[in-house]
Design an enzyme around this catalytic site. Sequence first.
Site, PDB file in Angstrom:
ATOM      1  N   HIS A 160      27.926  27.521 109.901  1.00  0.00           N
ATOM      2  CA  HIS A 160      29.272  28.121 109.845  1.00  0.00           C
ATOM      3  C   HIS A 160      29.462  29.224 108.858  1.00  0.00           C
ATOM      4  O   HIS A 160      30.547  30.079 108.858  1.00  0.00           O
ATOM      5  CB  HIS A 160      30.313  26.997 109.985  1.00  0.00           C
ATOM      6  CG  HIS A 160      31.814  27.562 110.522  1.00  0.00           C
ATOM      7  ND1 HIS A 160      32.768  27.586 109.473  1.00  0.00           N
ATOM      8  CD2 HIS A 160      32.105  27.719 111.719  1.00  0.00           C
ATOM      9  CE1 HIS A 160      33.817  27.958 110.542  1.00  0.00           C
ATOM     10  NE2 HIS A 160      33.365  28.025 111.630  1.00  0.00           N
ATOM     11  N   LYS A 201      29.279  32.658 106.882  1.00  0.00           N
ATOM     12  CA  LYS A 201      29.222  33.917 107.515  1.00  0.00           C
ATOM     13  C   LYS A 201      28.856  35.022 106.107  1.00  0.00           C
ATOM     14  O   LYS A 201      30.140  35.308 105.474  1.00  0.00           O
ATOM     15  CB  LYS A 201      30.690  34.289 108.029  1.00  0.00           C
ATOM     16  CG  LYS A 201      30.868  33.272 109.201  1.00  0.00           C
ATOM     17  CD  LYS A 201      32.448  33.207 109.935  1.00  0.00           C
ATOM     18  CE  LYS A 201      32.614  32.655 111.012  1.00  0.00           C
ATOM     19  NZ  LYS A 201      32.357  31.098 110.861  1.00  0.00           N
ATOM     20  N   HIS A 257      41.939  33.794 111.826  1.00  0.00           N
ATOM     21  CA  HIS A 257      40.707  33.491 111.923  1.00  0.00           C
ATOM     22  C   HIS A 257      40.271  33.189 110.329  1.00  0.00           C
ATOM     23  O   HIS A 257      39.390  32.568 110.139  1.00  0.00           O
ATOM     24  CB  HIS A 257      39.737  34.069 112.530  1.00  0.00           C
ATOM     25  CG  HIS A 257      38.399  33.199 112.817  1.00  0.00           C
ATOM     26  ND1 HIS A 257      37.270  33.714 112.056  1.00  0.00           N
ATOM     27  CD2 HIS A 257      38.274  32.257 113.669  1.00  0.00           C
ATOM     28  CE1 HIS A 257      36.098  32.802 112.595  1.00  0.00           C
ATOM     29  NE2 HIS A 257      36.788  31.916 113.536  1.00  0.00           N
ATOM     30  N   LYS A 292      40.266  31.773 106.400  1.00  0.00           N
ATOM     31  CA  LYS A 292      40.693  30.461 105.821  1.00  0.00           C
ATOM     32  C   LYS A 292      40.742  30.623 104.188  1.00  0.00           C
ATOM     33  O   LYS A 292      39.656  31.330 103.601  1.00  0.00           O
ATOM     34  CB  LYS A 292      39.339  29.586 106.299  1.00  0.00           C
ATOM     35  CG  LYS A 292      38.998  29.529 107.562  1.00  0.00           C
ATOM     36  CD  LYS A 292      38.003  30.123 108.192  1.00  0.00           C
ATOM     37  CE  LYS A 292      37.247  30.014 109.335  1.00  0.00           C
ATOM     38  NZ  LYS A 292      37.858  30.257 110.581  1.00  0.00           N
TER      39      LYS A 292
END
Length: 625
Positions: free
Chosen positions: A284, A286, A512, A514
């Site tokens: 996950h 990025k 999107h 966090k």
Amino acid sequence: MSQESQHGKWTISSSDDDDDEQLPPSGARTSKPHPPAASAHSSHRPASPPSIKLEPAPATVEVKPEPTNTTDSSLAIGSEARQLAAKNQLNPTKYETSVSLAGKRKKEVSEGSGWALSDSDDDDDRDVKVKSVSNLPKRAPSPSPKTKKAKVENERPPSPHGRTYYIDEPDDFFESSLPCLNDTYRFYLNKVTGLDPKYNSGALHIRDILSPLFGTLKESAQFNYCFDIAWMVEQYPSEFRDRPVLIIHGDKREAKARLLKQAQPFPHVGFCQAKLDIAFGTHHTKMMLLWYEEGFRVVITTSNLIRADWYQKSQGMWMSPLFPRLPKDSSESAGESPTFFKRDLLEYLASYRAPELQEWIQRIKEHDLSETRVYLVGSTPGRYVGSDMERWGHLRLRKLLHNHTDPFPGDERWPVIGQFSSIGSMGPDKSKWLTGEFQRTMTTLGKSSLRSDTPMHLLYPSVEDVRTSLEGYPAGGSLPYSIQTAQKQLWLHSFFHRWKANTTGRSHAMPHIKTYMRASPDSTQLAWFLVTSANLSKAAWGALEKNNTQVMVRSYELGVLYLPSAFDMKTFPVSQNPFPVSSSSGFPVPFDLPPTSYSPKDQPWIWNIPYSQAPDTHGNIWVPS
């Protein structure tokens, strides 16, 4: 049986599985170095339980080097929720006052609750990969072929967000000169199509990041969860478009084959497969590693490498300074920052045990990263004991907060604020993980211990937030909180607060991004701030096991932590008006403070149930199969 609360009533099937997955046996991992694997593509993975289908169906759409803005190829990219959203945008179900959903719902709940559960839905703790495009939403039948209009645009109602709501990026959307950036914190939001230009001031699009304005690119590495390779290649400027790109991904078997197929037209694109040795984990992280003729740069972001994530969603990123090359014969400790960012980045890359990353590891060693003022907070899959427990996940964050912050009078009144786009299973009550284990980390300041009376505010969009967003209901495809998970943790919803960003003009761009932080009661100061890929889940942050003597982490995640001590401050002042960007020294928090609690009428967005009571801003409803 049924359960009822202020957030709705659900009919629960007796066949629903328990939240706790059965894990394959595995020994604890330590800091002992691992030998490089022979190939990053050949390692064995434990099989997933047959009841959960993690891999997408093979792509049936030819991948072309230059895709249009929205094509059927987008239906084969990303999680089930994202593919559902893409299908809904191409084939929307229009709102009709007499619309019938007969045959679409497999389990019906009481009228007006708006929550229903399909027999075919799988338990979803994270961004689960798609099962089949046949599970995507169906289009409501047209009343008559004669009344069908030729163009979808003609069916759209007037947009409450203005004329630019439906159009693509204008010519001046991308920077032609170096944008006005906040170089103090180097924290940026993404550009959002359809907003007043002032709300994109200081924001960055992926084309801006990759432009020659930031360096003469020689090679890059792209770490991510979700890829549209044709679209990604198109974002590089023409002069850099054939430079080598290494894709670091977590796809296996059919999903991997589909990813490789995407890259066939692009021989300069290579691959490195992340090892996922624990069931239900994902890659996950990025991150971009950018190697220039002038030096080296790191970008850690919250965006997948697909167009939808850089179009009308709220995303965040940290962009490093341009790191210069060290003189030859420099010592191994040269180029380190006060936050030990270089050491921690090298340790994170080494955790992949991938030969494909060795060249990048060597390049980083040869550059001066001493200007970095943020701390790296990562997660890598494994079970860790002893001192290794503090290397990854929320225990890594706890250690940094313990070592580099100090308690102060009244800090127990400074709420913890968490904001995320997906939610995992956390157990039957709040003490199992959230308010015990996780809250203890989030409330750490120096040697202070858990304060159970410290408020915890969790920001997650309501159904109304999604319905009235720029994208409408399809924005919920990036918010994959499932009914199966939600119905087992009703206690969590009392923590929920609305996604609001009115002061930044960005409320209608669904998040999107966090972020996690501690803010003062008057919302003028921050004790610390974290931007990360990690959603609110045990898979991302880790969970203690064996009477707290071991921690288990399922996924790869990465973020950066801002601590005032690294900036010679006691706290961070909050920027009250972050747009347009100016020389203000305030921290640009991407949503309104203080957060607004859910009202009794608000419901958290659940992606795999219908919403047909009111149309979204495109005049559509949401009807999952």
